[in-house]
Design a protein around this motif. Structure first.
Motif, PDB file in Angstrom:
ATOM      1  N   LYS A 104      -2.119  16.660  11.037  1.00 26.60           N
ATOM      2  CA  LYS A 104      -1.969  16.553  12.494  1.00 26.60           C
ATOM      3  C   LYS A 104      -1.948  17.924  13.135  1.00 26.60           C
ATOM      4  O   LYS A 104      -2.619  18.163  14.159  1.00 26.60           O
ATOM      5  N   LYS A 105      -1.203  18.837  12.534  1.00 25.58           N
ATOM      6  CA  LYS A 105      -1.107  20.211  13.049  1.00 25.58           C
ATOM      7  C   LYS A 105      -2.470  20.878  13.097  1.00 25.58           C
ATOM      8  O   LYS A 105      -2.770  21.652  14.018  1.00 25.58           O
ATOM      9  N   ASN A 106      -3.317  20.583  12.121  1.00 28.75           N
ATOM     10  CA  ASN A 106      -4.626  21.227  12.035  1.00 28.75           C
ATOM     11  C   ASN A 106      -5.746  20.411  12.677  1.00 28.75           C
ATOM     12  O   ASN A 106      -6.929  20.690  12.459  1.00 28.75           O
ATOM     13  N   GLY A 107      -5.345  19.406  13.476  1.00 28.35           N
ATOM     14  CA  GLY A 107      -6.322  18.661  14.253  1.00 28.35           C
ATOM     15  C   GLY A 107      -7.167  17.687  13.448  1.00 28.35           C
ATOM     16  O   GLY A 107      -8.270  17.327  13.860  1.00 28.35           O
ATOM     17  N   ARG A 108      -6.649  17.243  12.308  1.00 28.37           N
ATOM     18  CA  ARG A 108      -7.378  16.285  11.471  1.00 28.37           C
ATOM     19  C   ARG A 108      -6.836  14.875  11.699  1.00 28.37           C
ATOM     20  O   ARG A 108      -5.693  14.684  12.110  1.00 28.37           O
ATOM     21  N   LYS A 109      -7.654  13.900  11.405  1.00 29.26           N
ATOM     22  CA  LYS A 109      -7.259  12.514  11.641  1.00 29.26           C
ATOM     23  C   LYS A 109      -6.242  12.050  10.602  1.00 29.26           C
ATOM     24  O   LYS A 109      -6.147  12.607   9.494  1.00 29.26           O
ATOM     25  N   ASP A 110      -5.513  11.010  10.933  1.00 27.10           N
ATOM     26  CA  ASP A 110      -4.503  10.468  10.032  1.00 27.10           C
ATOM     27  C   ASP A 110      -5.199   9.775   8.860  1.00 27.10           C
ATOM     28  O   ASP A 110      -6.095   8.944   9.058  1.00 27.10           O
ATOM     29  N   PRO A 111      -4.797  10.086   7.613  1.00 22.79           N
ATOM     30  CA  PRO A 111      -5.479   9.512   6.453  1.00 22.79           C
ATOM     31  C   PRO A 111      -4.911   8.146   6.063  1.00 22.79           C
ATOM     32  O   PRO A 111      -3.825   7.754   6.485  1.00 22.79           O
ATOM     33  N   ALA A 112      -5.630   7.452   5.206  1.00 31.15           N
ATOM     34  CA  ALA A 112      -5.090   6.256   4.555  1.00 31.15           C
ATOM     35  C   ALA A 112      -4.038   6.699   3.546  1.00 31.15           C
ATOM     36  O   ALA A 112      -4.136   7.775   2.955  1.00 31.15           O
ATOM     37  N   ILE A 113      -3.006   5.865   3.353  1.00 31.85           N
ATOM     38  CA  ILE A 113      -1.859   6.240   2.527  1.00 31.85           C
ATOM     39  C   ILE A 113      -1.700   5.273   1.358  1.00 31.85           C
ATOM     40  O   ILE A 113      -1.788   4.053   1.529  1.00 31.85           O
ATOM     41  N   TYR A 114      -1.432   5.849   0.165  1.00 27.06           N
ATOM     42  CA  TYR A 114      -1.183   5.044  -1.038  1.00 27.06           C
ATOM     43  C   TYR A 114       0.077   5.567  -1.722  1.00 27.06           C
ATOM     44  O   TYR A 114       0.199   6.773  -1.968  1.00 27.06           O
ATOM     45  N   THR A 115       1.008   4.660  -2.042  1.00 23.98           N
ATOM     46  CA  THR A 115       2.299   5.093  -2.570  1.00 23.98           C
ATOM     47  C   THR A 115       2.738   4.358  -3.843  1.00 23.98           C
ATOM     48  O   THR A 115       3.826   4.621  -4.357  1.00 23.98           O
ATOM     49  N   GLY A 116       1.937   3.460  -4.360  1.00 22.58           N
ATOM     50  CA  GLY A 116       2.312   2.713  -5.553  1.00 22.58           C
ATOM     51  C   GLY A 116       2.012   3.476  -6.839  1.00 22.58           C
ATOM     52  O   GLY A 116       1.228   4.429  -6.846  1.00 22.58           O
ATOM     53  N   GLU A 117       2.618   3.021  -7.947  1.00 17.03           N
ATOM     54  CA  GLU A 117       2.460   3.687  -9.248  1.00 17.03           C
ATOM     55  C   GLU A 117       0.998   3.840  -9.644  1.00 17.03           C
ATOM     56  O   GLU A 117       0.616   4.850 -10.217  1.00 17.03           O
ATOM     57  N   GLU A 118       0.172   2.842  -9.389  1.00 19.07           N
ATOM     58  CA  GLU A 118      -1.237   2.917  -9.753  1.00 19.07           C
ATOM     59  C   GLU A 118      -2.148   2.783  -8.531  1.00 19.07           C
ATOM     60  O   GLU A 118      -3.307   2.375  -8.641  1.00 19.07           O
ATOM     61  N   ASP A 119      -1.632   3.183  -7.385  1.00 21.33           N
ATOM     62  CA  ASP A 119      -2.434   3.109  -6.165  1.00 21.33           C
ATOM     63  C   ASP A 119      -3.598   4.094  -6.170  1.00 21.33           C
ATOM     64  O   ASP A 119      -4.530   3.967  -5.371  1.00 21.33           O
ATOM     65  N   TRP A 120      -3.538   5.081  -7.093  1.00 19.44           N
ATOM     66  CA  TRP A 120      -4.672   5.986  -7.201  1.00 19.44           C
ATOM     67  C   TRP A 120      -5.948   5.220  -7.562  1.00 19.44           C
ATOM     68  O   TRP A 120      -7.050   5.645  -7.209  1.00 19.44           O
ATOM     69  N   LYS A 121      -5.795   4.084  -8.225  1.00 19.43           N
ATOM     70  CA  LYS A 121      -6.963   3.259  -8.535  1.00 19.43           C
ATOM     71  C   LYS A 121      -7.588   2.722  -7.248  1.00 19.43           C
ATOM     72  O   LYS A 121      -8.813   2.716  -7.091  1.00 19.43           O
ATOM     73  N   LYS A 122      -6.742   2.252  -6.333  1.00 21.53           N
ATOM     74  CA  LYS A 122      -7.253   1.729  -5.061  1.00 21.53           C
ATOM     75  C   LYS A 122      -7.980   2.827  -4.292  1.00 21.53           C
ATOM     76  O   LYS A 122      -9.008   2.570  -3.652  1.00 21.53           O
ATOM     77  N   MET A 123      -7.431   4.046  -4.359  1.00 20.15           N
ATOM     78  CA  MET A 123      -8.069   5.156  -3.659  1.00 20.15           C
ATOM     79  C   MET A 123      -9.444   5.446  -4.264  1.00 20.15           C
ATOM     80  O   MET A 123     -10.429   5.653  -3.542  1.00 20.15           O
ATOM     81  N   CYS A 124      -9.529   5.459  -5.595  1.00 24.48           N
ATOM     82  CA  CYS A 124     -10.797   5.721  -6.274  1.00 24.48           C
ATOM     83  C   CYS A 124     -11.837   4.644  -5.994  1.00 24.48           C
ATOM     84  O   CYS A 124     -13.046   4.886  -6.049  1.00 24.48           O
ATOM     85  N   GLU A 125     -11.370   3.436  -5.704  1.00 28.12           N
ATOM     86  CA  GLU A 125     -12.276   2.304  -5.484  1.00 28.12           C
ATOM     87  C   GLU A 125     -12.891   2.298  -4.081  1.00 28.12           C
ATOM     88  O   GLU A 125     -13.843   1.553  -3.831  1.00 28.12           O
TER      89      GLU A 125
END
Length: 463
Positions: A104-125
């Motif tokens: 936000k400080k650097n003028g970028r848009k708000d990202p999608a957020i993942y917080t689960g133990e294996e949510d990195w899989k959802k991000m990769c998908e």
């Protein structure tokens, strides 16, 4: 029970299973099994990615996982043209919020957020991400990288890229199969003196490079006991010896020597002291804590020294010590037939002389041989930061190459070869420093490549 007997008992009882266990063997009384010292080369599943050029990506869309160290990447990437940070992943919601505020400080848009133990899989998908930036603890480096490439993503991985030879091959095989970039984020390759010595070597100032030295000497004892997610660094120290973190010292000198590009690391021998520092720190700083007793059994020796011989008859010395009280050092010594340069404890250069240059001579000399990359982007890098600016240079160069379809400065073969020292050094230590073969992860392709030339950014950008 002493440390050696503890290892034997642990192996016999199957207790050493807590952390991505690499195959180890207690010091033998007879000759080691042949496969302990030499690994079979698996059959190639794709084609070589040495010098890989991929379709240019005008705007590189990132997913960043691991926002402890990765928070710095969020800051740096938000200052680099042609990037979009699409998604963030971390278990710690405070870290997530901190990174959201950075964007936000650097003028970028708000990202999608993942917080689960294996949510990195959802991000990769996701189908709107080009690059996965993996800044997680060691044992997650390979699973996330493989999953990312399986879903068509380029991937960059914090150091070391892998902890076992098997996992090093897995990264190589997957990158070759998918024809994707898989680069280890070895930031020390982009530090200013290291870049200058790379330029000096490429210009022939040091003559034929015949010997180099590197290290990671950095007191982290307190941090091992009181920091890191689930104490992952301390956990590793319980069950392993050798050099678990070789690449900060090895990466820059391997590039200078043309490792995997005209030469390769052929075999090593490694030796470690006993473990003293972790046990001493625990006794002096912990109270009523079972780790005081456990610390006496930790496997990781305080100082590890590994010697490497290359196919072209050059030598490399690498050291690791993160427990004794010493000033920080990566050594970075480059010895050629015409001269020598060394960074720690002081930057010193000698060319065709048995004496180092004077301070004024060296200042002028380094100005003459400043690497074009640091000359082009160095001042901005120092302002934005990241270990004095080298992190920013690394990230900037990564994005520049992806946007223009150029080969990356570090290949998956570098990630594998440099990281393989983790397991191979341990094998040697546990077998009375017997020599251990280093796999040729390029499967012979190194013979047909010359080291990358020094890239002049002004010529690239202005013809």
């Amino acid at each position: 029970m002493n440390r050696r007997n503890f290892l034997k008992a642990s192996l016999a009882g199957g207790a050493v299973t807590a952390l991505n266990q690499i195959p180890v063997q207690a010091t033998p009384t007879t000759s080691p099994a042949p496969d302990l010292m030499t690994d079979a080369v698996p059959e190639r599943k794709g084609k070589s990615v040495l010098g890989l050029r991929c379709q240019p990506i005008p705007t590189v869309r990132l997913g960043i996982v691991g926002l402890g160290r990765g928070a710095g990447a969020v800051e740096r990437m938000s200052h680099i043209e042609g990037t979009e940070i699409v998604a963030l992943c971390d278990l710690n919601k405070d870290r997530i919020e901190n990174c959201r505020q950075i964007l936000k400080k650097n003028g970028r848009k708000d990202p999608a957020i993942y917080t689960g133990e294996e949510d990195w899989k959802k991000m990769c998908e996701r189908d709107d991400i080009d690059l996965i930036y993996n800044a997680t603890p060691w044992t997650l480096h390979v699973p996330i990288a493989l999953y990312a490439m399986d879903h068509g993503k380029h991937v960059v991985i914090e150091v070391p890229a892998a902890l076992t030879v098997k996992d090093c091959w897995a990264l190589v095989d997957k990158a070759e199969e998918k024809q994707l970039h898989c680069m280890m984020l070895e930031n020390c390759c982009y530090d200013f003196f290291e870049l200058a010595t790379l330029n000096m070597a490429r210009q022939g100032e040091l003559g034929e490079i015949i010997h180099t030295e590197g290290a990671y000497i950095h007191t982290l004892t307190g941090e091992k006991y009181n920091g890191y997610y689930k104490h992952w660094r301390l956990e590793y120290s319980k069950y392993h010896t050798g050099n678990p973190y070789p690449t900060h010292g090895l990466g820059p000198i391997a590039q200078i020597m043309g490792i995997n590009q005209g030469d390769r690391m052929e075999y090593l021998t490694s030796m470690s002291t006993n473990q003293y520092g972790l046990a001493l720190w625990a006794k002096e700083n912990l109270k009523d804590d079972e780790r005081i007793t456990l610390s006496e059994r930790y496997m990781l020796g305080d100082m590890n020294t590994t010697l490497i011989h290359t196919a072209n008859g050059k030598t490399i010395l690498i050291q690791h010590d993160t427990t004794t009280p010493q000033p920080y050092s990566r050594i970075h010594l480059v010895q050629g037939t015409k001269g020598v340069a060394v960074k720690y404890p002081e930057e010193k250069i000698a060319i065709q002389s048995h004496e180092f240059m004077t301070e004024e001579q060296q200042k002028e000399y380094l100005k003459k041989f400043e690497h074009p990359l640091s000359k082009y982007i160095g001042e901005k890098a120092k302002k934005i930061g990241g270990h004095g600016g080298m992190d920013f240079i690394m990230d900037w160069r990564l994005i520049y190459c992806l946007r223009n379809g150029y080969p990356l400065d570090q290949s998956v073969y570098d990630a594998a070869a440099w990281s393989s020292i983790v397991e191979l050094s341990e094998r040697s230590v546990l077998n009375k420093s017997r020599s251990v073969a280093i796999p040729d992860f390029t499967r012979g392709a190194w013979k047909d490549y010359q080291p990358w030339p020094v890239i002049d950014m002004e010529k690239v950008l202005h013809g």
